[in-house]
Design a protein around this motif. Structure first.
Motif, PDB file in Angstrom:
ATOM      1  N   ARG A 205      -4.811   6.197   2.075  1.00 35.53           N
ATOM      2  CA  ARG A 205      -3.792   6.275   1.029  1.00 35.53           C
ATOM      3  C   ARG A 205      -3.748   7.668   0.415  1.00 35.53           C
ATOM      4  NH1 ARG A 205      -4.516   1.184  -2.952  1.00 35.53           N
ATOM      5  NH2 ARG A 205      -4.413   2.859  -4.496  1.00 35.53           N
TER       6      ARG A 205
ATOM      7  N   ARG B  50       0.809  -1.227   0.000  1.00 31.03           N
ATOM      8  CA  ARG B  50       0.000   0.000   0.000  1.00 31.03           C
ATOM      9  C   ARG B  50       0.842   1.276   0.000  1.00 31.03           C
ATOM     10  NH1 ARG B  50      -3.123  -1.697   3.531  1.00 31.03           N
ATOM     11  NH2 ARG B  50      -4.961  -2.221   2.325  1.00 31.03           N
ATOM     12  N   GLU B  51       2.006   1.195   0.629  1.00 30.83           N
ATOM     13  CA  GLU B  51       2.827   2.405   0.747  1.00 30.83           C
ATOM     14  C   GLU B  51       3.528   2.760  -0.564  1.00 30.83           C
ATOM     15  OE1 GLU B  51       5.289  -1.058   0.936  1.00 30.83           O
ATOM     16  OE2 GLU B  51       3.458  -0.571   2.032  1.00 30.83           O
TER      17      GLU B  51
ATOM     18  N   THR C  11      -7.313   1.895   3.039  1.00 36.58           N
ATOM     19  CA  THR C  11      -7.483   2.435   1.684  1.00 36.58           C
ATOM     20  C   THR C  11      -7.798   3.925   1.746  1.00 36.58           C
ATOM     21  OG1 THR C  11      -8.302   0.313   0.863  1.00 36.58           O
ATOM     22  CG2 THR C  11      -8.805   2.253  -0.456  1.00 36.58           C
TER      23      THR C  11
ATOM     24  N   MET D  63       3.689   3.872  -4.293  1.00 40.01           N
ATOM     25  CA  MET D  63       2.808   4.662  -5.153  1.00 40.01           C
ATOM     26  C   MET D  63       3.132   4.535  -6.650  1.00 40.01           C
ATOM     27  SD  MET D  63       0.411   6.083  -3.504  1.00 40.01           S
ATOM     28  CE  MET D  63       0.153   5.196  -1.976  1.00 40.01           C
TER      29      MET D  63
END
Length: 258
Positions: free
Chosen positions: A201, A100-101, A198, A103
């Motif tokens: 983010r 998730r981190e 989520t 990009m």
């Protein structure tokens, strides 16, 4: 709100049930009559909170800790679950790392690749292997592996995540054949879900969420509690002739099929 009682008298294990989607699947199973084993790796406080929600519904809750990237820990987890409940009817392998981190694909690291593949593929495979073998010995059961619709389009942001979720399809089909007809194994593939992680983010907050809502025929991105019952469907009697399957719930975003 009343819920169908699809799991009365059944026991359900959910991995990664301390937070997010896993927590909601665990609670929904309890709302439908199940006693629940709640697995976590790091979020003990979250797992305890999920257990409190389960016991408040009058169901039994067992909190179990393990790093599913290690076979010995999965074996210990299974031993704890079976010795406490006596049997396990449903296993939902929900744990998965989405990087998730990260990009952009440009930010990929070997460490991230190793970690995501170890958790998502190796961990899910070993959980399916261990829980399924024990289900065979007891005479039946159902396994739901949580995949993703990322396999439809891939992920320019995190290729290792898309690769891992493809791996889950392969291992699910393999064990569906190996365990048939006593134990069914399927993939539940949600689209985007508005979990706390989520929503936190950076890309989501800076317009990605709005873009995806606009591109989704249903016009919105669901919260995890809205999809928990859908994931559990694959473990019900109504799904008794589905194995090696891939069930999508993405609001029409991908529209894949024959």
């Amino acid at each position: 709100m009343s819920f169908p009682q699809r799991f009365t008298g059944k026991t359900v294990l959910v991995t990664g049930a301390g937070t997010g989607f896993g927590a909601e699947i665990a609670v929904r199973a309890a709302q439908e009559g199940a006693d629940v084993a709640i697995h976590y790796r790091n979020s003990r406080a979250g797992a305890d909170a999920t257990a409190e929600r389960v016991t408040a519904l009058g169901r039994k809750a067992l909190v179990v800790q393990a790093d599913i990237a290690e076979h010995a820990q999965i074996q210990r987890l299974a031993e704890e679950v079976w010795s406490y409940f006596g049997r396990l009817d449903v296993a939902v392998n929900n744990v998965g790392d989405v990087a998730r981190e990260q990009m952009s694909w440009r930010d990929i690291t070997e460490e991230s690749i190793d970690h995501v593949l170890a958790v998502d593929i190796k961990g899910t495979l070993l959980c399916t292997h261990e829980f399924g073998a024990r289900m065979l010995d007891q005479g039946g059961g159902a396994i739901v592996n949580v995949g993703s619709t990322v396999v439809v389009r891939g992920s320019a942001r995190a290729p290792q995540y898309a690769a891992a979720k493809y791996g889950i399809i392969g291992l699910t089909k393999s064990y569906a054949q190996a365990f048939a007809p006593l134990v069914r194994v399927n993939v539940f593939a949600p689209g985007f879900i508005e979990t706390a992680a989520t929503l936190g983010r950076e890309d989501w907050k800076s317009g990605r969420g709005d873009q995806l809502r606009a591109a989704t025929p249903m016009g919105r991105i669901p919260g995890p509690e809205e999809l928990a019952g859908t994931a559990l469907f694959l473990a019900t009697e109504d799904a008794q002739h589905i194995t090696g399957g891939f069930l999508i719930a993405d609001g029409g975003y991908n529209m894949v099929g024959a």
